[in-house]
Design an enzyme around this catalytic site. Structure first.
Site, short mmCIF file in Angstrom:
data_model
loop_
_atom_site.label_atom_id
_atom_site.label_comp_id
_atom_site.label_asym_id
_atom_site.label_seq_id
_atom_site.Cartn_x
_atom_site.Cartn_y
_atom_site.Cartn_z
N ASP A 1 0.82 -1.23 0.00
CA ASP A 1 0.00 0.00 0.00
C ASP A 1 0.85 1.27 0.00
O ASP A 1 0.43 2.29 0.53
CB ASP A 1 -0.96 0.04 1.21
CG ASP A 1 -1.70 -1.26 1.41
OD1 ASP A 1 -2.27 -1.75 0.44
OD2 ASP A 1 -1.69 -1.80 2.54
N GLN B 1 1.77 -5.76 -3.22
CA GLN B 1 2.18 -5.88 -1.81
C GLN B 1 3.57 -5.25 -1.61
O GLN B 1 3.92 -4.34 -2.34
CB GLN B 1 2.15 -7.34 -1.32
CG GLN B 1 0.75 -7.93 -1.26
CD GLN B 1 0.34 -8.64 -2.54
OE1 GLN B 1 1.15 -9.20 -3.23
NE2 GLN B 1 -0.93 -8.61 -2.84
N VAL C 1 3.02 14.44 -2.63
CA VAL C 1 2.51 15.42 -1.66
C VAL C 1 0.98 15.47 -1.70
O VAL C 1 0.38 16.43 -1.21
CB VAL C 1 3.11 16.83 -1.90
CG1 VAL C 1 4.58 16.84 -1.53
CG2 VAL C 1 2.91 17.29 -3.34
N LYS D 1 0.27 4.86 -8.09
CA LYS D 1 0.48 6.22 -8.58
C LYS D 1 1.84 6.36 -9.29
O LYS D 1 1.94 6.99 -10.33
CB LYS D 1 0.39 7.20 -7.42
CG LYS D 1 0.63 8.63 -7.81
CD LYS D 1 0.27 9.57 -6.69
CE LYS D 1 1.06 10.84 -6.80
NZ LYS D 1 0.66 11.83 -5.81
N LYS E 1 2.29 2.43 -4.96
CA LYS E 1 2.95 1.95 -6.19
C LYS E 1 2.11 2.28 -7.42
O LYS E 1 2.64 2.58 -8.48
CB LYS E 1 3.16 0.43 -6.14
CG LYS E 1 4.08 -0.02 -5.03
CD LYS E 1 4.14 -1.53 -4.94
CE LYS E 1 2.86 -2.17 -4.51
NZ LYS E 1 2.44 -1.89 -3.14
N GLY F 1 -4.47 -3.84 -4.32
CA GLY F 1 -5.40 -2.82 -4.80
C GLY F 1 -4.63 -1.56 -5.07
O GLY F 1 -3.84 -1.12 -4.25
N HIS F 2 -4.81 -1.02 -6.24
CA HIS F 2 -4.16 0.25 -6.56
C HIS F 2 -5.24 1.30 -6.72
O HIS F 2 -6.25 1.05 -7.37
CB HIS F 2 -3.41 0.18 -7.89
CG HIS F 2 -2.21 -0.70 -7.83
ND1 HIS F 2 -1.38 -0.76 -6.75
CD2 HIS F 2 -1.71 -1.54 -8.74
CE1 HIS F 2 -0.41 -1.61 -7.00
NE2 HIS F 2 -0.59 -2.11 -8.20
P1 GDP Z 1 -0.48 0.69 -3.78
O1 GDP Z 1 -1.17 -0.61 -3.66
O2 GDP Z 1 0.95 0.62 -3.37
O3 GDP Z 1 -0.67 1.34 -5.12
O4 GDP Z 1 -1.13 1.67 -2.74
P2 GDP Z 1 -2.68 2.07 -2.56
O5 GDP Z 1 -3.23 2.48 -3.87
O6 GDP Z 1 -3.39 1.04 -1.78
O7 GDP Z 1 -2.53 3.29 -1.60
C1 GDP Z 1 -2.08 4.42 -2.02
C2 GDP Z 1 -3.14 5.46 -1.67
O8 GDP Z 1 -2.49 6.63 -1.40
C3 GDP Z 1 -4.07 5.77 -2.80
O9 GDP Z 1 -5.33 6.11 -2.28
C4 GDP Z 1 -3.42 6.96 -3.47
O10 GDP Z 1 -4.33 7.80 -4.15
C5 GDP Z 1 -2.85 7.66 -2.30
N1 GDP Z 1 -1.62 8.38 -2.54
C6 GDP Z 1 -0.57 8.04 -3.33
N2 GDP Z 1 0.42 8.95 -3.20
C7 GDP Z 1 -0.03 9.87 -2.31
C8 GDP Z 1 0.56 11.05 -1.73
O11 GDP Z 1 1.68 11.44 -2.01
N3 GDP Z 1 -0.21 11.72 -0.81
C9 GDP Z 1 -1.45 11.32 -0.44
N4 GDP Z 1 -2.13 12.03 0.48
N5 GDP Z 1 -2.02 10.22 -0.96
C10 GDP Z 1 -1.31 9.52 -1.88
#
Ligand code: GDP
Length: 443
Positions: free
Chosen positions: A13, A223, A414, A18, A16, A40-41
């Protein structure tokens, strides 16, 4: 630089999705190499929220080839729903391809996952109960069903029969469940297979061709490193290998095809499910970070456990993945917290101190984080687009982390939106570099 792995450097989480989404702009191919729909992304694009469980993040770019590698386990119902949801929003999915060798999550895998967790009681792992673990178990037992098997009714029936036989005892409570009837299951999954046929392909060859013509390929991990089945906090881990080395196996390329490896980490730590977490915050600060960072699972909605940044675990991740760059996300969630703790060492049960991640599980379970305190900042940073826009304390925090980890920071998040990111100029060929003027201001 044709082959770049994006790997979670913590417990998953990390954001990744983004980072991959940003990289996908210049990439030709994005391929997921392990995990299933337990990942989940979340991508926020122009204020619109997209949640993906199986489909790689690059799908939002028209014409991008988004592949699900052989190392992924696929629930055909879930992928069919994801495709339909994208179509409903007018997104073209013709670039999506699923490896013919990817294993299929069957209804009995989901039941076994549920049963397994219930039987473990207090010792449960905290799986998402999507059948991922039992599916990987069948793969290793040579009882798995692959995407290509869905296209041949006779083979499918034989394989389902062979897979069910050794599970009869455990599945006895569900003996009358129509979802587990051999013929009904064969029919249902053959239909799903035909619906997905246009997407089933030799994904390893597609990757090879892209690399051979010097195109950028992103290998997207799910993960995180500390959840790796070999290197994580076993048994509180996922059932596959998120580490960068697994990108080769799970996509079907050789190690020489990987040119860069980026670890994605949050500016703090989170963990979902059970298992050790030495820098966990059990107080209102943890709640505050959870709220500020929106730390609730994309796939399950479960609240995530939150804690300070853990440099001991991160150094371990750097070693295991040979990271060449780090992307730090969610710096904005720390705004207003002063001071900020950073774990630099662990204190073991007998007062022994550990600079390195302890290999012995019992030690990790009992370890406490030794913290360094750094000054926080109170001004909002969500509008910062260069390092120079950040308050000195935020820059100090990033410098401290980069210095202790010894790996260049390539970008800083950010805010959740796509443009809420600072590129540091460390990877100019992959991300737009920061203007020279701002770079000077930041140094
Ligand atoms: P992943 O599985 O590694 O892609 O992570 P997730 O998608 O589960 O969690 C990332 C969450 O953090 C998502 O809701 C993104 O929109 C959000 N996110 C990503 N980068 C940032 C950031 O720099 N700041 C904030 N506030 N949210 C972010």
């Amino acid at each position: 630089m044709p082959g770049l792995v994006v790997v979670g450097a913590q417990w998953g989480d990390e954001g990744k999705g983004k980072v991959t989404d940003l990289l996908a702009e210049r990439a030709d191919v994005v391929i997921r190499y392990q995990g299933g729909n337990n990942a989940g992304h979340t991508i926020v694009r122009d204020g619109e929220v997209y949640k993906f469980h199986l489909i790689p993040s690059g799908i939002l770019y028209p014409g991008r080839r988004c592949l699900i590698g052989n190392g992924v386990v696929v629930d055909p119902k879930v992928i069919t729903e994801e495709i339909a949801a994208l179509h409903a929003r007018g997104i073209d999915t013709s670039g999506l391809k699923i490896s013919a060798n990817a294993h299929v999550i069957m209804p009995y895998h989901r039941l076994l996952d549920d049963e397994g967790e219930m039987k473990l009681g207090k010792l449960q792992i905290g799986t998402t109960r999507r059948g991922i673990g039992p599916c990987y178990a069948d793969k290793a037992a040579r009882l798995g069903i692959r995407m290509q098997d869905l296209l041949d009714e006779k083979i499918l029936r034989q394989k389902i029969y062979a897979a069910l036989e050794p599970k009869r005892l455990t599945l006895r409570p569900y003996a009358k469940d129509p979802a587990l009837d051999l013929h009904a299951m064969t029919e249902e999954y053959r239909t799903l297979g035909h619906r997905l046929e246009q997407y089933i392909a030799d994904t390893s060859k597609i990757v090879w061709e892209a690399l051979d013509s010097d195109r950028l390929v992103i290998f997207e991990g799910a993960q995180g490193t500390l959840l790796d089945i070999d290197h994580g906090t076993y048994p509180f881990v996922t059932s596959s290998n998120p580490v960068a080395g697994a990108a080769c196996v799970g996509a079907g390329v050789g190690p020489k095809d990987i040119d860069a490896i980026w670890g994605v980490m949050k500016a703090y730590s989170t963990r979902v499910g059970s298992g050790p977490f030495p820098s966990e915050l059990h107080d209102e600060l943890g709640d505050r970070i959870r709220e500020a960072g929106g730390e609730f699972g994309t796939t399950t909605g479960r609240p995530r456990r939150c804690g300070w940044l853990d440099l001991v675990a991160l150094r371990y991740a750097i070693r295991l993945n040979s990271l060449t760059g780090i992307a730090i996300t969610k710096l904005d969630a720390l705004t207003g917290i002063d001071p900020l703790g950073v774990a630099v060492r662990y204190l073991g049960p007998d007062g022994v101190s550990f600079d390195e991640f302890p290999y012995h599980q019992s030690v990790v379970h009992k370890a406490r984080a030794e913290l360094v305190e750094l000054p926080g900042w109170s001004e909002p940073i969500t509008g910062a687009r260069t390092l120079g826009d950040l308050p000195p304390e935020a820059r100090g925090y990033l410098d401290f982390v980069a210095d202790r980890l010894g790996v260049p920071v390539v970008l800083v998040g950010v805010g959740p939106d796509r443009d809420q990111v600072i590129t540091t100029g460390a990877a100019p060929d992959l991300l737009p570099a920061q203007p020279a003027e701002s770079r000077a201001a930041a140094s």
